[in-house]
Motif scaffolding. Structure first.
Motif, mmCIF file in Angstrom:
data_model
loop_
_atom_site.group_PDB
_atom_site.id
_atom_site.type_symbol
_atom_site.label_atom_id
_atom_site.label_comp_id
_atom_site.label_asym_id
_atom_site.label_seq_id
_atom_site.Cartn_x
_atom_site.Cartn_y
_atom_site.Cartn_z
ATOM 1 N N ARG A 15 0.834 -1.187 0.000
ATOM 2 C CA ARG A 15 0.000 0.000 0.000
ATOM 3 C C ARG A 15 0.877 1.248 0.000
ATOM 4 O O ARG A 15 1.991 1.252 0.530
ATOM 5 N N PHE A 16 0.364 2.325 -0.584
ATOM 6 C CA PHE A 16 1.122 3.569 -0.631
ATOM 7 C C PHE A 16 1.553 4.017 0.762
ATOM 8 O O PHE A 16 2.690 4.462 0.955
ATOM 9 N N ASP A 17 0.638 3.917 1.739
ATOM 10 C CA ASP A 17 0.981 4.401 3.078
ATOM 11 C C ASP A 17 1.973 3.487 3.795
ATOM 12 O O ASP A 17 2.500 3.850 4.851
ATOM 13 N N GLU A 18 2.253 2.307 3.221
ATOM 14 C CA GLU A 18 3.305 1.436 3.751
ATOM 15 C C GLU A 18 4.649 1.726 3.087
ATOM 16 O O GLU A 18 5.701 1.381 3.637
ATOM 17 N N ILE A 19 4.607 2.346 1.930
ATOM 18 C CA ILE A 19 5.842 2.692 1.204
ATOM 19 C C ILE A 19 6.290 4.106 1.550
ATOM 20 O O ILE A 19 7.462 4.358 1.833
ATOM 21 N N TYR A 20 5.332 5.034 1.523
ATOM 22 C CA TYR A 20 5.621 6.453 1.743
ATOM 23 C C TYR A 20 4.900 6.923 3.008
ATOM 24 O O TYR A 20 3.670 6.929 3.066
ATOM 25 N N ALA A 21 5.679 7.324 3.995
ATOM 26 C CA ALA A 21 5.078 7.768 5.257
ATOM 27 C C ALA A 21 4.457 9.153 5.121
ATOM 28 O O ALA A 21 3.523 9.505 5.854
ATOM 29 N N THR A 22 4.960 9.940 4.178
ATOM 30 C CA THR A 22 4.491 11.316 4.005
ATOM 31 C C THR A 22 4.428 11.655 2.519
ATOM 32 O O THR A 22 5.003 10.963 1.673
ATOM 33 N N GLY A 23 3.775 12.780 2.217
ATOM 34 C CA GLY A 23 3.763 13.273 0.845
ATOM 35 C C GLY A 23 5.161 13.640 0.379
ATOM 36 O O GLY A 23 5.482 13.530 -0.806
ATOM 37 N N LYS A 24 5.999 14.062 1.302
ATOM 38 C CA LYS A 24 7.385 14.392 0.967
ATOM 39 C C LYS A 24 8.113 13.157 0.427
ATOM 40 O O LYS A 24 8.814 13.225 -0.596
ATOM 41 N N GLU A 25 7.933 12.022 1.094
ATOM 42 C CA GLU A 25 8.582 10.794 0.631
ATOM 43 C C GLU A 25 8.041 10.366 -0.729
ATOM 44 O O GLU A 25 8.802 9.898 -1.583
ATOM 45 N N LEU A 26 6.752 10.550 -0.941
ATOM 46 C CA LEU A 26 6.184 10.163 -2.235
ATOM 47 C C LEU A 26 6.810 10.986 -3.360
ATOM 48 O O LEU A 26 7.326 10.426 -4.338
ATOM 49 N N CYS A 27 6.777 12.303 -3.248
ATOM 50 C CA CYS A 27 7.281 13.141 -4.333
ATOM 51 C C CYS A 27 8.791 12.987 -4.548
ATOM 52 O O CYS A 27 9.264 13.017 -5.683
ATOM 53 N N GLU A 28 9.537 12.810 -3.468
ATOM 54 C CA GLU A 28 10.989 12.776 -3.597
ATOM 55 C C GLU A 28 11.537 11.377 -3.891
ATOM 56 O O GLU A 28 12.532 11.233 -4.599
ATOM 57 N N ASN A 29 10.893 10.330 -3.338
ATOM 58 C CA ASN A 29 11.403 8.968 -3.543
ATOM 59 C C ASN A 29 10.924 8.346 -4.846
ATOM 60 O O ASN A 29 11.678 7.626 -5.511
ATOM 61 N N MET A 30 9.665 8.608 -5.199
ATOM 62 C CA MET A 30 9.094 7.934 -6.359
ATOM 63 C C MET A 30 9.818 8.299 -7.649
ATOM 64 O O MET A 30 10.018 7.450 -8.527
ATOM 65 N N TRP A 31 10.247 9.548 -7.780
ATOM 66 C CA TRP A 31 10.756 10.016 -9.067
ATOM 67 C C TRP A 31 12.259 10.239 -9.084
ATOM 68 O O TRP A 31 12.778 11.002 -9.892
#
Length: 312
Positions: A31-47
């Motif tokens: 799940r997204f919330d298991e991969i990225y704890a915050t929106g910061k992690e999503l934007c910075e880690n995913m790309w």
């Protein structure tokens, strides 16, 4: 064991050889919330460092807007990155050379219709954008995404393909870019690239500040959806792993097709052995020897041709 059964067994053992190679494992899905704890992690880690989570939104860009004019233009000017209008598309993959208007059919990425670095053909639909870079880059490899989650992937795709401001954050910009280091460029020099240990491209972005509220909204929309979790949810790492899986699957399908053809050949040879024994009276042992020698010779010739082709 009957002589003809022995013949079939020997022929089968020569024709059918098991593969020892292990297939690569599918990347893990979470799940997204298991991969990225915050929106910061999503934007910075995913790309892969393409974007930076920026809380001071006066200094940040957005991946979608409803304004009549693109607010990212003003942000670029405020940051001192742009004077006047940006009249060139600095990213280079499916992008146009210069930004300009698109036809009325340009609806999927509508905010950029009047001034876009992408063509209608590139962004004609969400499906077209999802499939543009190959199956390994499909954002729903872990299963269908909810509409609200998938919409953010579409918006990001529109932003990357269409917004002229994205090119201001090209990783290897004109001050450092060397086509001799770019394996996709006409002037690529493999020997030079190896000697200089350089690997440039004209499509990658680096540390473009994105509004924190946009990143947070993305995670909220996708919280319960599932995505590849490899390397803290890095899209490019996941794509490389999916590519390996897809290539292995294609090779397996090829081997299965070859095996099926081999089994047909085995059945035909079995029938020929029976016919030859009935018509000639030759003992089964001699028939077996003739057939096996013929098969071995054929395999040797095919193997030799394969090695020659590989060397070339």
């Amino acid at each position: 064991m009957a002589p003809l059964s022995a013949a079939v067994l020997v022929i089968s053992s020569v024709l059918v050889a098991p593969s020892a190679a292990a297939d690569p494992a599918q990347p893990p899905c979470k799940r997204f919330d298991e991969i990225y704890a915050t929106g910061k992690e999503l934007c910075e880690n995913m790309w892969n460092d393409a974007f930076v989570y920026e809380e001071d939104e006066s200094k940040a860009f957005t991946m979608w807007f409803w304004d009549k004019t693109n607010p990212n233009d003003a942000t670029s000017r405020d940051l001192g990155l742009l004077t006047g209008n940006l009249d060139v598309c600095l990213l280079d993959y499916f992008h146009k050379d210069t930004p300009g208007p698109e036809p009325d059919s340009f609806t999927e990425c509508q905010p950029w219709k009047n001034n876009s670095c992408c063509t209608y053909q590139t962004v004609s639909s969400a499906q077209k954008m999802k499939e543009a870079y190959g199956a390994e880059y499909h954002w729903d490899r872990c299963g269908p995404l909810s509409p609200e989650c998938e919409r953010f992937f579409v918006e990001k795709s529109c932003f990357y393909e269409c917004d002229p401001n994205a090119g201001l954050f090209r990783k290897w910009n004109s001050t450092v870019y060397n086509p001799r280091c770019d394996k996709y460029a006409f002037g690529y020099d493999e020997a030079y690239a190896k000697a200089q240990v350089c690997d440039h491209n004209a499509w990658q972005m680096f540390k473009m500040p994105i509004k924190a509220s946009y990143c947070d909204a993305w995670l909220t929309a996708c919280t319960k959806d599932r995505f590849c979790a490899s390397d803290t949810g890095d899209y490019f790492t996941c794509a490389a792993e999916y590519l390996a899986v897809d290539l292995a699957a294609a090779e397996l399908a090829k081997k299965e097709k070859e095996l099926n053809a081999t089994m047909v050949l085995r059945d035909r040879l079995q029938a020929e052995v029976v016919d030859l024994k009935a018509s000639s009276g030759i003992e089964p042992g001699i028939v077996i020897l003739i057939v096996v020698l013929a098969i071995v010779a054929g395999i040797a010739v095919c193997g030799g041709l394969w090695l020659i082709r590989r060397e070339k």
